[in-house]
Design an enzyme around this catalytic site. Structure first.
Site, PDB file in Angstrom:
ATOM      1  N   LYS A 154      -1.323   7.765  13.527  1.00  0.00           N
ATOM      2  CA  LYS A 154      -2.596   7.239  14.032  1.00  0.00           C
ATOM      3  C   LYS A 154      -3.521   8.377  14.446  1.00  0.00           C
ATOM      4  CE  LYS A 154      -1.849   2.841  13.379  1.00  0.00           C
ATOM      5  NZ  LYS A 154      -2.626   2.111  12.378  1.00  0.00           N
ATOM      6  N   SER A 171      -5.406   3.601  16.485  1.00  0.00           N
ATOM      7  CA  SER A 171      -4.816   3.017  17.710  1.00  0.00           C
ATOM      8  C   SER A 171      -5.137   3.939  18.877  1.00  0.00           C
ATOM      9  CB  SER A 171      -3.293   2.929  17.542  1.00  0.00           C
ATOM     10  OG  SER A 171      -2.662   2.658  18.775  1.00  0.00           O
ATOM     11  N   TYR A 203       4.628   6.716  14.645  1.00  0.00           N
ATOM     12  CA  TYR A 203       3.417   5.884  14.649  1.00  0.00           C
ATOM     13  C   TYR A 203       2.242   6.661  15.241  1.00  0.00           C
ATOM     14  CZ  TYR A 203       0.451   1.832  15.872  1.00  0.00           C
ATOM     15  OH  TYR A 203      -0.591   0.935  15.995  1.00  0.00           O
ATOM     16  N   ALA A 204       2.468   7.261  16.401  1.00  0.00           N
ATOM     17  CA  ALA A 204       1.383   7.998  17.068  1.00  0.00           C
ATOM     18  C   ALA A 204       0.888   9.145  16.204  1.00  0.00           C
ATOM     19  CB  ALA A 204       1.869   8.514  18.419  1.00  0.00           C
ATOM     20  N   ALA A 205       1.826   9.828  15.527  1.00  0.00           N
ATOM     21  CA  ALA A 205       1.427  10.957  14.676  1.00  0.00           C
ATOM     22  C   ALA A 205       0.524  10.470  13.534  1.00  0.00           C
ATOM     23  CB  ALA A 205       2.665  11.644  14.119  1.00  0.00           C
ATOM     24  N   ILE A 250      -3.366  -5.501  21.582  1.00  0.00           N
ATOM     25  CA  ILE A 250      -4.041  -6.688  21.033  1.00  0.00           C
ATOM     26  C   ILE A 250      -2.980  -7.748  20.772  1.00  0.00           C
ATOM     27  CG2 ILE A 250      -5.540  -7.558  19.186  1.00  0.00           C
ATOM     28  CD1 ILE A 250      -6.854  -5.255  20.763  1.00  0.00           C
ATOM     29  N   VAL A 288       0.812  -1.224   0.000  1.00  0.00           N
ATOM     30  CA  VAL A 288       0.000   0.000   0.000  1.00  0.00           C
ATOM     31  C   VAL A 288       0.845   1.275   0.000  1.00  0.00           C
ATOM     32  CG1 VAL A 288      -2.000  -1.119   1.084  1.00  0.00           C
ATOM     33  CG2 VAL A 288      -0.287   0.031   2.525  1.00  0.00           C
ATOM     34  N   ASN A 334      -6.425  -1.331   7.161  1.00  0.00           N
ATOM     35  CA  ASN A 334      -5.875  -1.918   8.382  1.00  0.00           C
ATOM     36  C   ASN A 334      -4.347  -1.914   8.444  1.00  0.00           C
ATOM     37  OD1 ASN A 334      -5.725  -3.977  10.722  1.00  0.00           O
ATOM     38  ND2 ASN A 334      -4.811  -5.112   9.014  1.00  0.00           N
TER      39      ASN A 334
HETATM   40  P1  NAP Z   1       0.307  -7.415  11.919  1.00  0.00           P
HETATM   41  O1  NAP Z   1       0.006  -8.733  12.552  1.00  0.00           O
HETATM   42  O2  NAP Z   1       1.723  -6.962  11.767  1.00  0.00           O
HETATM   43  O3  NAP Z   1      -0.419  -7.370  10.489  1.00  0.00           O
HETATM   44  C1  NAP Z   1      -0.202  -6.323   9.601  1.00  0.00           C
HETATM   45  C2  NAP Z   1      -0.365  -6.832   8.183  1.00  0.00           C
HETATM   46  O4  NAP Z   1      -0.116  -5.737   7.286  1.00  0.00           O
HETATM   47  C3  NAP Z   1       0.650  -7.916   7.839  1.00  0.00           C
HETATM   48  O5  NAP Z   1       0.026  -8.892   7.043  1.00  0.00           O
HETATM   49  C4  NAP Z   1       1.703  -7.145   7.043  1.00  0.00           C
HETATM   50  O6  NAP Z   1       2.432  -7.961   6.137  1.00  0.00           O
HETATM   51  C5  NAP Z   1       0.821  -6.165   6.290  1.00  0.00           C
HETATM   52  N1  NAP Z   1       1.590  -5.032   5.779  1.00  0.00           N
HETATM   53  C6  NAP Z   1       2.624  -4.381   6.367  1.00  0.00           C
HETATM   54  N2  NAP Z   1       3.082  -3.409   5.564  1.00  0.00           N
HETATM   55  C7  NAP Z   1       2.335  -3.459   4.436  1.00  0.00           C
HETATM   56  C8  NAP Z   1       2.326  -2.724   3.222  1.00  0.00           C
HETATM   57  N3  NAP Z   1       3.216  -1.733   3.002  1.00  0.00           N
HETATM   58  N4  NAP Z   1       1.412  -3.038   2.272  1.00  0.00           N
HETATM   59  C9  NAP Z   1       0.534  -4.025   2.478  1.00  0.00           C
HETATM   60  N5  NAP Z   1       0.474  -4.765   3.608  1.00  0.00           N
HETATM   61  C10 NAP Z   1       1.381  -4.486   4.574  1.00  0.00           C
HETATM   62  O7  NAP Z   1      -0.391  -6.219  12.699  1.00  0.00           O
HETATM   63  P2  NAP Z   1      -1.694  -6.152  13.654  1.00  0.00           P
HETATM   64  O8  NAP Z   1      -1.215  -6.212  15.061  1.00  0.00           O
HETATM   65  O9  NAP Z   1      -2.745  -7.093  13.175  1.00  0.00           O
HETATM   66  O10 NAP Z   1      -2.136  -4.638  13.386  1.00  0.00           O
HETATM   67  C11 NAP Z   1      -3.093  -4.294  12.400  1.00  0.00           C
HETATM   68  C12 NAP Z   1      -3.456  -2.817  12.544  1.00  0.00           C
HETATM   69  O11 NAP Z   1      -3.918  -2.567  13.886  1.00  0.00           O
HETATM   70  C13 NAP Z   1      -2.267  -1.870  12.329  1.00  0.00           C
HETATM   71  O12 NAP Z   1      -2.692  -0.702  11.677  1.00  0.00           O
HETATM   72  C14 NAP Z   1      -1.835  -1.524  13.743  1.00  0.00           C
HETATM   73  O13 NAP Z   1      -1.190  -0.272  13.814  1.00  0.00           O
HETATM   74  C15 NAP Z   1      -3.187  -1.510  14.449  1.00  0.00           C
HETATM   75  N6  NAP Z   1      -3.050  -1.704  15.909  1.00  0.00           N
HETATM   76  C16 NAP Z   1      -2.551  -2.869  16.419  1.00  0.00           C
HETATM   77  C17 NAP Z   1      -2.428  -3.006  17.800  1.00  0.00           C
HETATM   78  C18 NAP Z   1      -1.874  -4.259  18.436  1.00  0.00           C
HETATM   79  O14 NAP Z   1      -1.648  -4.236  19.677  1.00  0.00           O
HETATM   80  N7  NAP Z   1      -1.660  -5.338  17.714  1.00  0.00           N
HETATM   81  C19 NAP Z   1      -2.812  -1.949  18.646  1.00  0.00           C
HETATM   82  C20 NAP Z   1      -3.315  -0.789  18.080  1.00  0.00           C
HETATM   83  C21 NAP Z   1      -3.439  -0.673  16.697  1.00  0.00           C
HETATM   84  P3  NAP Z   1       3.824  -8.641   6.641  1.00  0.00           P
HETATM   85  O15 NAP Z   1       3.442  -9.543   7.802  1.00  0.00           O
HETATM   86  O16 NAP Z   1       4.348  -9.363   5.456  1.00  0.00           O
HETATM   87  O17 NAP Z   1       4.704  -7.479   7.082  1.00  0.00           O
END
Ligand code: NAP
Length: 256
Positions: free
Chosen positions: A160, A143, A156-158, A189, A64, A90
């Site tokens: 979000k 987030s 990251y915070a900026a 999470i 993306v 996402n």
């Molecule tokens: P995750 O397990 O790392 O999943 C993120 C997915 O996005 C992975 O499949 C990753 O692929 C893909 N991705 C990364 N860069 C990309 C790019 N440039 N183009 C297309 N796809 C890409 O993360 P998650 O924990 O599920 O988080 C999902 C969302 O929730 C994020 O926006 C995160 O900031 C937000 N969030 C998460 C938490 C938490 O505690 N987990 C808390 C607050 C907010 P690869 O695996 O190949 O890199």
């Protein structure tokens, strides 16, 4: 499951892992045709899980941060359906530095992947929505760090926080096409991104859990349920809002 997305086509970015995968699967279980978009790792597996729910599902390999990723993702959607009704932006990557150490390069990279991508992927989707008579919904995954501070994650915070502002703007701009746009703001999470630190770093786990009134990390399916609500007609009069899925973290200052 109750078919809350029957007849709809949903795009989920970052669907190869964590919250994106859980959301894609939940949408499939609720009857949506699903486009699982993102980097290749894990995408085909997500598609298989979706198909097990008896719906059409396809992978759209797209980074993306690339200029034409939005068009490529929409093309995949139109390969399995004549419409697209739901988009979950996402994808998100973390920054690693405090504000005083954040370089322009790090900031630009995180800004590009986390925030600019929302416009990049939404633009062609919204152009389609303008020509469709059916209502549509966009859910942007921000987030609690878009609302509250946390050490060593400035870029990251900026992004979000920017996502929250952008969502309100999109909600205003897109209401005329009957497109609702909302934010889900997860707290800590348990996903592949966090599981190692939650498991191996007692300090990280303690900090995360201590700041969460419900006293545990959330699960990806709990975030998916919030996405489903906002994507579905159950939220038909809700737009421009933030739904925190954080066990109460954004509602507390100190916990004893
Ligand atoms: P995750 O397990 O790392 O999943 C993120 C997915 O996005 C992975 O499949 C990753 O692929 C893909 N991705 C990364 N860069 C990309 C790019 N440039 N183009 C297309 N796809 C890409 O993360 P998650 O924990 O599920 O988080 C999902 C969302 O929730 C994020 O926006 C995160 O900031 C937000 N969030 C998460 C938490 C938490 O505690 N987990 C808390 C607050 C907010 P690869 O695996 O190949 O890199």
């Amino acid at each position: 499951m109750t078919g809350r997305l029957s007849g709809k086509t949903a795009i989920v970015t970052g669907a190869g892992s964590g919250i994106g995968r859980a959301t894609a699967i939940r949408f499939a279980q609720e009857g949506a045709s699903v486009v699982a978009a993102g980097l290749p790792e894990g995408l085909d597996e997500t598609v298989e899980f979706c198909r097990e729910a008896g719906v059409r599902a396809v992978a759209a390999v797209a980074d993306v941060s690339q200029a034409t990723s939005g068009e490529a993702i929409l093309e995949a959607a139109l390969g399995i359906s004549s419409c697209a009704n739901v988009l979950v932006n996402n994808v998100g990557i973390a920054g690693t530095t405090a504000a005083y150490d954040t370089t322009d390069e790090e900031f630009d990279r995180v800004f590009d992947v986390n925030l600019k991508s929302v416009l990049r992927v939404s633009r062609p989707f919204l152009q389609l929505c303008r020509s469709q008579s059916a209502p549509a919904s966009i859910v942007n995954i921000s987030s609690v760090q878009g609302i509250l501070g946390f050490p060593n994650n400035a870029s990251y915070a900026a992004t979000k926080a920017g996502m929250i502002g952008l969502t309100r703007q999109m909600a205003n701009d897109c209401a005329r096409f009957n497109v609702r746009v909302n934010v889900v703001a997860p707290g800590i999470i348990d996903t592949p991104r966090t599981e190692e630190r939650l498991r191996d770093s007692p300090a990280f786990r303690k900090l995360s859990v201590q700041s969460t009134p419900l006293g545990r990390p959330g699960r990806a399916d709990e975030v998916a349920a919030a996405c489903l609500f906002l994507a579905s007609d159950d939220a038909s009069f809700i737009t421009g809002q933030i739904l925190a899925v954080d066990g109460g973290a954004s509602a507390t200052v100190f916990r004893s």
